[in-house]
Write a protein that holds these residues in place. Structure first.
Motif, PDB file in Angstrom:
ATOM      1  N   UNK A  58       0.834  -1.203   0.000  1.00 44.74           N
ATOM      2  CA  UNK A  58       0.000   0.000   0.000  1.00 44.74           C
ATOM      3  C   UNK A  58       0.871   1.256   0.000  1.00 44.74           C
ATOM      4  N   UNK A  59       1.943   1.242   0.793  1.00 45.07           N
ATOM      5  CA  UNK A  59       2.868   2.367   0.821  1.00 45.07           C
ATOM      6  C   UNK A  59       3.535   2.557  -0.542  1.00 45.07           C
ATOM      7  N   UNK A  60       3.867   1.454  -1.184  1.00 44.91           N
ATOM      8  CA  UNK A  60       4.477   1.535  -2.517  1.00 44.91           C
ATOM      9  C   UNK A  60       3.523   2.181  -3.511  1.00 44.91           C
ATOM     10  N   UNK A  61       2.261   1.800  -3.458  1.00 45.59           N
ATOM     11  CA  UNK A  61       1.277   2.359  -4.390  1.00 45.59           C
ATOM     12  C   UNK A  61       1.163   3.866  -4.252  1.00 45.59           C
ATOM     13  N   UNK A  62       1.276   4.357  -3.036  1.00 49.11           N
ATOM     14  CA  UNK A  62       1.227   5.803  -2.811  1.00 49.11           C
ATOM     15  C   UNK A  62       2.407   6.492  -3.505  1.00 49.11           C
ATOM     16  N   UNK A  63       3.576   5.851  -3.436  1.00 50.03           N
ATOM     17  CA  UNK A  63       4.745   6.413  -4.110  1.00 50.03           C
ATOM     18  C   UNK A  63       4.570   6.409  -5.623  1.00 50.03           C
ATOM     19  N   UNK A  64       3.975   5.344  -6.162  1.00 52.16           N
ATOM     20  CA  UNK A  64       3.771   5.259  -7.617  1.00 52.16           C
ATOM     21  C   UNK A  64       2.871   6.389  -8.093  1.00 52.16           C
ATOM     22  N   UNK A  65       1.843   6.696  -7.319  1.00 56.97           N
ATOM     23  CA  UNK A  65       0.933   7.769  -7.708  1.00 56.97           C
ATOM     24  C   UNK A  65       1.613   9.135  -7.599  1.00 56.97           C
ATOM     25  N   UNK A  66       2.471   9.283  -6.612  1.00 56.51           N
ATOM     26  CA  UNK A  66       3.075  10.587  -6.322  1.00 56.51           C
ATOM     27  C   UNK A  66       4.216  10.949  -7.269  1.00 56.51           C
ATOM     28  N   UNK A 124      -3.057   3.138 -10.339  1.00 56.32           N
ATOM     29  CA  UNK A 124      -1.641   3.054 -10.714  1.00 56.32           C
ATOM     30  C   UNK A 124      -1.284   1.712 -11.376  1.00 56.32           C
ATOM     31  N   UNK A 125      -2.277   1.011 -11.889  1.00 53.17           N
ATOM     32  CA  UNK A 125      -1.967  -0.284 -12.507  1.00 53.17           C
ATOM     33  C   UNK A 125      -1.014  -0.135 -13.697  1.00 53.17           C
ATOM     34  N   UNK A 126      -1.026   1.016 -14.345  1.00 54.60           N
ATOM     35  CA  UNK A 126      -0.138   1.228 -15.481  1.00 54.60           C
ATOM     36  C   UNK A 126       1.318   1.380 -15.105  1.00 54.60           C
ATOM     37  N   UNK A 127       1.618   1.426 -13.810  1.00 51.98           N
ATOM     38  CA  UNK A 127       3.001   1.552 -13.353  1.00 51.98           C
ATOM     39  C   UNK A 127       3.518   0.260 -12.730  1.00 51.98           C
ATOM     40  N   UNK A 128       2.742  -0.813 -12.882  1.00 51.79           N
ATOM     41  CA  UNK A 128       3.162  -2.123 -12.397  1.00 51.79           C
ATOM     42  C   UNK A 128       3.857  -2.895 -13.506  1.00 51.79           C
ATOM     43  N   UNK A 129       4.946  -3.586 -13.152  1.00 50.15           N
ATOM     44  CA  UNK A 129       5.776  -4.298 -14.120  1.00 50.15           C
ATOM     45  C   UNK A 129       5.834  -5.784 -13.757  1.00 50.15           C
ATOM     46  N   UNK A 130       5.876  -6.610 -14.781  1.00 51.63           N
ATOM     47  CA  UNK A 130       5.967  -8.048 -14.545  1.00 51.63           C
ATOM     48  C   UNK A 130       7.383  -8.440 -14.138  1.00 51.63           C
ATOM     49  N   UNK A 131       7.472  -9.301 -13.123  1.00 56.00           N
ATOM     50  CA  UNK A 131       8.749  -9.878 -12.723  1.00 56.00           C
ATOM     51  C   UNK A 131       8.520 -11.272 -12.193  1.00 56.00           C
ATOM     52  N   UNK A 132       9.428 -12.182 -12.493  1.00 59.29           N
ATOM     53  CA  UNK A 132       9.253 -13.575 -12.070  1.00 59.29           C
ATOM     54  C   UNK A 132      10.006 -13.911 -10.784  1.00 59.29           C
ATOM     55  N   UNK A 133      11.117 -13.206 -10.517  1.00 57.27           N
ATOM     56  CA  UNK A 133      12.027 -13.528  -9.410  1.00 57.27           C
ATOM     57  C   UNK A 133      12.785 -14.825  -9.680  1.00 57.27           C
ATOM     58  N   UNK A 134      13.013 -15.130 -10.966  1.00 59.17           N
ATOM     59  CA  UNK A 134      13.791 -16.320 -11.328  1.00 59.17           C
ATOM     60  C   UNK A 134      15.165 -16.251 -10.668  1.00 59.17           C
ATOM     61  N   UNK A 135      15.711 -17.373 -10.135  1.00 59.66           N
ATOM     62  CA  UNK A 135      15.261 -18.756 -10.278  1.00 59.66           C
ATOM     63  C   UNK A 135      14.318 -19.244  -9.186  1.00 59.66           C
ATOM     64  N   UNK A 136      13.858 -18.344  -8.309  1.00 56.70           N
ATOM     65  CA  UNK A 136      12.918 -18.799  -7.289  1.00 56.70           C
ATOM     66  C   UNK A 136      11.630 -19.282  -7.932  1.00 56.70           C
ATOM     67  N   UNK A 137      11.211 -18.597  -9.016  1.00 58.58           N
ATOM     68  CA  UNK A 137      10.084 -19.030  -9.823  1.00 58.58           C
ATOM     69  C   UNK A 137      10.390 -18.728 -11.279  1.00 58.58           C
ATOM     70  N   UNK A 138       9.754 -19.456 -12.172  1.00 56.49           N
ATOM     71  CA  UNK A 138       9.907 -19.194 -13.600  1.00 56.49           C
ATOM     72  C   UNK A 138       8.850 -18.182 -14.050  1.00 56.49           C
ATOM     73  N   UNK A 139       9.048 -17.561 -15.206  1.00 54.91           N
ATOM     74  CA  UNK A 139       7.996 -16.688 -15.732  1.00 54.91           C
ATOM     75  C   UNK A 139       6.656 -17.403 -15.883  1.00 54.91           C
ATOM     76  N   UNK A 140       6.671 -18.650 -16.346  1.00 47.03           N
ATOM     77  CA  UNK A 140       5.411 -19.389 -16.496  1.00 47.03           C
ATOM     78  C   UNK A 140       4.687 -19.531 -15.157  1.00 47.03           C
ATOM     79  N   UNK A 141       5.419 -19.845 -14.097  1.00 44.69           N
ATOM     80  CA  UNK A 141       4.802 -19.979 -12.778  1.00 44.69           C
ATOM     81  C   UNK A 141       4.237 -18.642 -12.301  1.00 44.69           C
TER      82      UNK A 141
END
Length: 275
Positions: A181-189, A219-236
């Motif tokens: 929630x705190x992050x979202x406030x920063x994205x808007x600001x 702020x959905x337009x400021x969200x980016x996809x990330x997988x955190x590989x190798x903890x998870x794959x993009x497909x997961x």
């Protein structure tokens, strides 16, 4: 699809940190990331941002040379990031070395480096990064490490950085979980502050609330996809994100399919100015 959160680290880059502090929580060691395995995992991805970690106080270091070589050895279209620690006395020299090697971003890990992003002493570093057109990606949020300083991992501390350096492009990793929630406030600001959603789906209630709140805050337009590989794959990660759409809370509209598909389809390189 563009994946902005992948790692190329070897177990040796962690020093003793992972085995002593992370393995007891995760129940497994860190897997060495090899180019062939990386390429197989990244098949659904058009471009991947890739990096290691540097936190000198914790004995963690991924060399610039290694990241640059990894990018050369992989068939995936990669954007290499240098892993830096603002507490290092030769910080600017390390950054110049990364630039010479073709790395186009910086990964910072204050929770383990114990370096306060708000410290004005870091301003010359931020200014140099902005002038060089580098993206700064911060690990923000949780850590399983007992030596981690969570005060240095609250997304709100980046407000000071963004106010003093509004032209610096920054990505808050993991949406700052559990402080989404705190992050979202920063994205808007702040116009040049974005966030990746890596690992949020792995705790479905947290992930659901994070995306639902992103809709409410616009702020959905400021969200980016990330997988955190190798903890998870993009497909997961894709499967986990799409599953959030199926969560239902009475009286709440939920996470829309449009939110998730937009997140997966965003031209992140254009959004961030990566050529």
């Amino acid at each position: 699809m563009i994946d902005v959160h992948t790692h190329c680290m070897l177990a040796e880059h962690w020093g003793c940190e992972f085995e002593e502090h992370w393995r007891p929580v995760y129940g497994k060691g860190w897997p060495d990331v090899r180019p062939d395995d990386y390429d197989r995992a990244m098949r659904p991805v058009r471009t991947a941002f890739v990096f290691g970690i540097r936190a000198t106080a914790a004995g963690v270091a991924t060399p610039n040379e290694y990241v640059a070589r990894f990018c050369e050895d992989t068939r995936t279209d990669t954007v290499g990031f240098m892993a830096l620690d603002p507490a290092d006395p030769d910080l600017l020299e390390q950054m110049a070395d990364g630039i010479r090697r073709g790395l186009r971003g910086i990964k910072l890990y204050p929770v383990l480096s114990h370096s306060d992003p708000r410290d004005p002493a870091h301003d010359p570093f931020y200014e140099a990064a902005e002038q060089a057109g580098l993206i700064v990606l911060w690990h923000m949020g949780a850590t399983p490490s007992p030596v981690g300083d969570l005060e240095m991992s609250s997304p709100l501390i980046l407000d000071a950085v963004a106010r003093r350096h509004p032209g610096l492009t920054q990505i808050i990793a993991h949406l700052g979980h559990p402080w989404q929630r705190e992050t979202l406030i920063l994205l808007r600001k702040h116009r040049r502050v974005f966030a990746d959603v890596s690992a949020n789906w792995a705790r479905p209630l947290d992930g659901f609330l994070a995306l639902a709140r992103a809709q409410e805050w616009g702020v959905t337009g400021k969200l980016l996809f990330g997988s955190d590989y190798p903890l998870w794959t993009p497909d997961q990660a894709v499967e986990g994100l799409r599953a959030l759409v199926d969560i239902r809370i009475p009286g709440h509209p939920g996470v829309s399919k449009t939110t998730v598909e937009q997140l997966l389809d965003t031209d992140t390189r254009e959004l961030l100015g990566v050529t």
